[in-house]
Design a protein around this motif. Structure first.
Motif, PDB file in Angstrom:
ATOM      1  N   GLY A 248       0.932  -1.263  -0.108  1.00  0.00           N
ATOM      2  CA  GLY A 248      -0.202   0.026  -0.171  1.00  0.00           C
ATOM      3  C   GLY A 248       0.957   1.390   0.110  1.00  0.00           C
ATOM      4  N   ARG A 249       2.075   1.180  -0.236  1.00  0.00           N
ATOM      5  CA  ARG A 249       2.963   2.433  -0.075  1.00  0.00           C
ATOM      6  C   ARG A 249       3.022   2.981  -1.803  1.00  0.00           C
ATOM      7  NH1 ARG A 249       8.113  -0.678   2.409  1.00  0.00           N
ATOM      8  NH2 ARG A 249       7.645  -1.840   0.873  1.00  0.00           N
ATOM      9  N   ILE A 250       3.000   4.173  -1.827  1.00  0.00           N
ATOM     10  CA  ILE A 250       2.980   4.740  -2.946  1.00  0.00           C
ATOM     11  C   ILE A 250       4.543   4.571  -3.883  1.00  0.00           C
ATOM     12  CG2 ILE A 250       2.736   7.105  -4.154  1.00  0.00           C
ATOM     13  CD1 ILE A 250       0.925   7.883  -1.875  1.00  0.00           C
ATOM     14  N   ILE A 251       4.305   3.955  -4.890  1.00  0.00           N
ATOM     15  CA  ILE A 251       5.599   3.891  -5.744  1.00  0.00           C
ATOM     16  C   ILE A 251       5.720   4.697  -7.016  1.00  0.00           C
ATOM     17  CG2 ILE A 251       6.265   1.571  -4.733  1.00  0.00           C
ATOM     18  CD1 ILE A 251       4.875   0.411  -7.183  1.00  0.00           C
ATOM     19  N   HIS A 252       4.685   5.178  -7.311  1.00  0.00           N
ATOM     20  CA  HIS A 252       4.453   5.856  -8.588  1.00  0.00           C
ATOM     21  C   HIS A 252       5.455   6.803  -8.693  1.00  0.00           C
ATOM     22  CE1 HIS A 252       2.957   8.733 -11.793  1.00  0.00           C
ATOM     23  NE2 HIS A 252       2.485   7.534 -12.336  1.00  0.00           N
ATOM     24  N   GLY A 253       6.382   6.817  -9.758  1.00  0.00           N
ATOM     25  CA  GLY A 253       7.468   7.943  -9.904  1.00  0.00           C
ATOM     26  C   GLY A 253       8.835   7.504  -9.232  1.00  0.00           C
ATOM     27  N   GLU A 254       8.778   6.462  -8.425  1.00  0.00           N
ATOM     28  CA  GLU A 254       9.870   5.883  -7.529  1.00  0.00           C
ATOM     29  C   GLU A 254      10.717   4.994  -8.772  1.00  0.00           C
ATOM     30  OE1 GLU A 254      10.691   7.229  -4.880  1.00  0.00           O
ATOM     31  OE2 GLU A 254       8.669   7.674  -4.039  1.00  0.00           O
TER      32      GLU A 254
END
Ligand SMILES: CC(C)(COP(=O)(O)OP(=O)(O)OC[C@H]1O[C@@H](n2cnc3c(N)ncnc32)[C@H](O)[C@@H]1OP(=O)(O)O)[C@@H](O)C(=O)NCCC(=O)NCCSC(=O)C1=CCCCC1=O
Length: 377
Positions: A248-254
């Motif tokens: 559930g952690r945001i990874i978009h753009g990582e």
């Protein structure tokens, strides 16, 4: 212009226009000033109206600004600010690698290192450059053609809007190279993205992708720039097709990792960079601005600038003094290390410095020399 409006303008406009410029009509080498016809949203030219493009043109050094270029930027913004026929200012860099990577580290290392009073005088110009962007009477759009690092990120964040090609990276370099990002970043970041993420971006010197910069709110939009087999593709080095990981952690753009990253690098090598979508997006925003009341628009952006401007004005003089004195110690060491160190070793031995200071060692020239990486053999 409609014929009846033209008749009124002919009758009422002053026969002679006063020149409010303080500066000569000339920009220095390294800073280009260009008027381009303003266009309506349908692409038609709005006769007699222009957008000014101010371009940092020092590609070999990633569009870093020298002292002379800082003067050129101030003059360019002043000229555009005063020009009656100018609608918007587009602030950009030449090429597709960098918008700007901040102060010129060669000049910092070879002229300003160990010379605090000279750097303090330079910082007067730097401060005026940031203020000239924040105080421009025209809206400023930063066209982020490539990486925006260090002072480059600071002058970029001073703009009203930023649109990036999605291979651009964003971040600070000061704490790794002997400076503090107090040329705007510590003022702008908290009000733009909140204190916690400002802390991360300002202090850890880990660049963010354009997608992440858009997600957290440093830039307004991002467009693809990489073309593979004639088709635009998103930055293949970062995650753009998923928002969350399995926890559930945001990874978009990582950044991608492992095999995925290797494949991304291969794809990057196959492609070419095309900034036409960036230019189209910049034109789109300029056209939207054109279709507004000029004074109401200006008043609106002047009010919306205030959180950045107030923070900047509260701190800029102290920051200037501190940065001057810091040229005797950490900046003197860090910028020389970047300038003189071997290509793969441009940072000092941070642990050795901390250990020396923990023992109370003074900042002698010998200490500084010992910390700067030397070419082997
Ligand atoms: C991380 C980098 C931005 C990019 O790294 P990389 O992609 O590996 O490219 P490089 O090989 O390092 O760079 C390509 C060539 O450009 C030269 N370069 C890059 N940046 C600068 C610069 N700022 N000044 C002069 N020259 C620069 C680099 O030397 C290469 O040329 P070469 O001939 O050696 O092949 C990385 O380049 C980087 O970290 N750059 C330095 C960033 C930096 O420290 N900027 C100054 C920050 S401090 C600042 O801006 C301040 C503003 C006002 C307030 C006080 C202050 O400190």
């Amino acid at each position: 212009m409609k014929p009846e409006t033209a008749t009124i303008v002919d009758r009422t406009a002053p026969a002679h226009l006063n020149d409010h410029d303080l500066v000569p009509h000339q920009i220095v080498p390294g800073v280009l000033y260009e008027k381009k016809p303003a266009k309506r949203p349908d692409g038609s030219v709005a006769e007699g109206l222009f957008n000014v493009w101010i371009t940092l043109d020092n590609q070999k050094q990633y569009n870093s600004y020298t002292t002379e270029m800082v003067k050129g930027v101030i003059m360019g913004f002043r000229e555009a600010s005063n020009a009656r026929d100018v609608v918007s200012v587009v602030f950009t860099g030449a090429g597709d690698k960098a918008f700007c990577t901040g102060g010129n580290t060669k000049e910092y290392a070879e002229y300003y290192a160990g010379n605090p009073q000279e750097y303090r005088a330079y910082m007067r110009l730097f401060n005026d450059m940031v203020s000239s962007i924040l105080g421009c009477d025209k809206p400023v759009i930063c066209r982020v053609n490539g990486m925006r690092i260090g002072g480059g990120q600071e002058i970029g964040m001073a703009a009203d809007f930023s649109i990036a090609q999605d291979l651009a990276k964003f971040g600070q370099a000061g704490p790794k190279h002997g400076s503090a990002p107090i040329g705007g970043a510590t003022d702008f970041l908290p009000v733009m993205i909140g204190c916690e993420q400002a802390m991360v971006s300002g202090s850890l010197c880990e660049p963010w992708s354009a997608h992440k910069a858009a997600r957290v709110g440093i830039i307004m939009d991002v467009v693809p720039a990489l073309k593979v087999d004639g088709k635009f593709v998103a930055n293949p080095l970062v995650v753009t097709d998923r928002y969350l990981d399995e926890y559930g952690r945001i990874i978009h753009g990582e950044s991608k990792t492992g095999d995925e990253l290797m494949k991304g690098k291969d794809l990057l090598k196959q492609g070419t960079i095309d900034l036409s979508l960036l230019d189209a997006k910049v034109e789109e925003v300029c056209a939207k601005i054109l279709m507004t009341f000029p004074d109401c628009f200006t008043k609106t952006i002047q009010e919306l600038r205030k959180p950045k401007l107030n923070a900047w004005n509260a701190n800029k003089e102290n920051s200037r003094d501190w940065l001057g004195l810091n040229m005797m110690t950490e900046a003197r060491t860090g910028f020389r290390a970047f300038n003189e160190g071997p290509k793969d070793e441009r940072e000092i031995d941070f642990v050795a410095l901390r250990q020396a200071l923990a023992k109370g060692a003074p900042w002698t020239p010998e200490l500084i020399e010992s910390l700067i990486p030397k070419a082997k053999g």
